[in-house]
Enzyme design. Sequence first.
Site, PDB file in Angstrom:
ATOM      1  N   CYS A 258       0.880  -1.186   0.000  1.00  0.00           N
ATOM      2  CA  CYS A 258       0.000   0.000   0.000  1.00  0.00           C
ATOM      3  C   CYS A 258       0.911   1.228   0.000  1.00  0.00           C
ATOM      4  CB  CYS A 258      -0.925   0.002   1.213  1.00  0.00           C
ATOM      5  SG  CYS A 258      -2.109  -1.353   1.248  1.00  0.00           S
ATOM      6  N   ALA A 259       1.482   1.555  -1.146  1.00  0.00           N
ATOM      7  CA  ALA A 259       2.672   2.403  -1.181  1.00  0.00           C
ATOM      8  C   ALA A 259       2.427   3.898  -1.316  1.00  0.00           C
ATOM      9  CB  ALA A 259       3.579   1.948  -2.329  1.00  0.00           C
ATOM     10  N   PRO A 261       1.835   7.803  -1.024  1.00  0.00           N
ATOM     11  CA  PRO A 261       2.405   8.435  -2.227  1.00  0.00           C
ATOM     12  C   PRO A 261       3.836   8.013  -2.553  1.00  0.00           C
ATOM     13  CG  PRO A 261       2.533   9.968  -0.397  1.00  0.00           C
ATOM     14  CD  PRO A 261       1.849   8.739   0.145  1.00  0.00           C
ATOM     15  N   ASP A 282      -0.259  -0.074  -5.364  1.00  0.00           N
ATOM     16  CA  ASP A 282      -1.445   0.540  -4.757  1.00  0.00           C
ATOM     17  C   ASP A 282      -2.655   0.280  -5.639  1.00  0.00           C
ATOM     18  OD1 ASP A 282      -3.049   2.136  -2.895  1.00  0.00           O
ATOM     19  OD2 ASP A 282      -1.110   2.875  -2.225  1.00  0.00           O
ATOM     20  N   ASP A 309      -4.546  -4.743  -6.008  1.00  0.00           N
ATOM     21  CA  ASP A 309      -5.383  -4.767  -4.809  1.00  0.00           C
ATOM     22  C   ASP A 309      -4.724  -5.663  -3.767  1.00  0.00           C
ATOM     23  OD1 ASP A 309      -7.327  -5.087  -2.858  1.00  0.00           O
ATOM     24  OD2 ASP A 309      -8.971  -5.371  -4.270  1.00  0.00           O
ATOM     25  N   ASP A 327       2.123  -0.943   5.161  1.00  0.00           N
ATOM     26  CA  ASP A 327       1.702   0.299   5.818  1.00  0.00           C
ATOM     27  C   ASP A 327       0.239   0.486   5.440  1.00  0.00           C
ATOM     28  OD1 ASP A 327       2.325   2.823   7.264  1.00  0.00           O
ATOM     29  OD2 ASP A 327       1.763   3.720   5.347  1.00  0.00           O
ATOM     30  N   CYS A 380      -0.470   4.812  10.932  1.00  0.00           N
ATOM     31  CA  CYS A 380      -0.311   6.156  11.496  1.00  0.00           C
ATOM     32  C   CYS A 380      -1.401   6.422  12.518  1.00  0.00           C
ATOM     33  CB  CYS A 380      -0.304   7.224  10.395  1.00  0.00           C
ATOM     34  SG  CYS A 380      -1.796   7.264   9.379  1.00  0.00           S
TER      35      CYS A 380
END
Length: 429
Positions: A258-259, A261, A282, A309, A327, A380
Amino acid sequence: MTDQKVNIRAVVLELLLEITGRKTYSHLALGGALERYQYLSKQDRAFLTRLTEGTIERMLELDYVISQYSKVPPDKLKPVIHNILRMSVYQLRYMDRIPESAVCNEAVKLAQKKGFGSLKGFVNGVLRNIIRGKNHFQYPNLSVQYSTPEWIVAQWSEEYGAGTAIRMLESQYEKKPITIRVNLQKITRSELKEKLEADGIHAQEIEGMDCALAVSEFDYLRRIPAFREGLFLVQDVSSMQVALMAAPNPGDYCIDVCAAPGGKSLHLAELMQGTGMVEARDLTDYKTGLIEDNAARMGVRNMKVVRMDATVFDPGSLEKADVLLADLPCSGLGVLGKKRDLKYRMSPKQQKELEELQRTILSTVWQYVKPGGTLVYSTCTVHREENEGNVEWFLNNYPFSLKDQIQMLPGVDPWDGFYIAKMERKPYD
């Protein structure tokens, strides 16, 4: 305070209507406005930014203040009038250099300009009453005082204790420097610092982070020559820790599921000094486009971008990765100081759904890690069920061992709230 051709308060009002009515994310709406009005003076752009961000981040508090002095409840007001009052109350309470009379007069003019001339007396009356009562105002609870939904206050207090929760709540409003990661493939930190300072930008080294600088005293990011030259990427120090903890070896094959930006993927590629390969994935063309733009600007070669996905198993990736970054989408409660409207959009139900999504992705992507390889899980957020809870679940169900983990808390640690867990896939018996 305003440009002759652009009424800054009118721009702020339109942004507030876009954010609260059309549900555009505040950082995206404001970023778009700053792009459109990049010709404004630095002073005007600063005023536009502060009034928009401040009104959004203090919205619960502002509505409570309005409710004490308006006969009409805030949620019954016309959206235009409601947001004019919000931004005006913010100015009265938090922007001391603006005369109170100017705040009232500009609010009345704005109401009239937007076709609500019949309500200008109401607007003026509410604001004048607030001014008269400002020295007698008291907060009823922590939720109003820190403009944070009650369920978040309760969750943080339960998980971290009341004292720590208050520090976390306060941290939303603390001014923090912008941090950048130096592209060490192109320039050293000291060289970049010197280059930035020659352009009038204050750059300060960050202890213990050889790849990072804290910068201030700049206006528009894209005007900075060093940015256009790909000499740095804006990234929080907490986020930089992910690739540093992953610690890829030269020649490794890395997958970031899930890279966007792309900051962590680019960091992996730079740590390998142009060797190996980073596959940055992504879900959408928009997100992969962001990664490609940053990779091109930074001049990174050992990286490819793929639309994929993360919830769907990819047989071609089976046991391919020496390092896998996960992430994952999360409640984002560690970065409320940057994404100021996120706290109003999130709910316990959504938080639970995200926890389940995280488990779905982890139960899929672990298979891409080679035996003996590394999986780094990060979010995060500061919510324990999404962090330590998910890692405990993962270790109980899949062949991995925990090597290291860290939870950074806003207000306790100097940077964003962030969680990182490094796990190693066990070799076959």
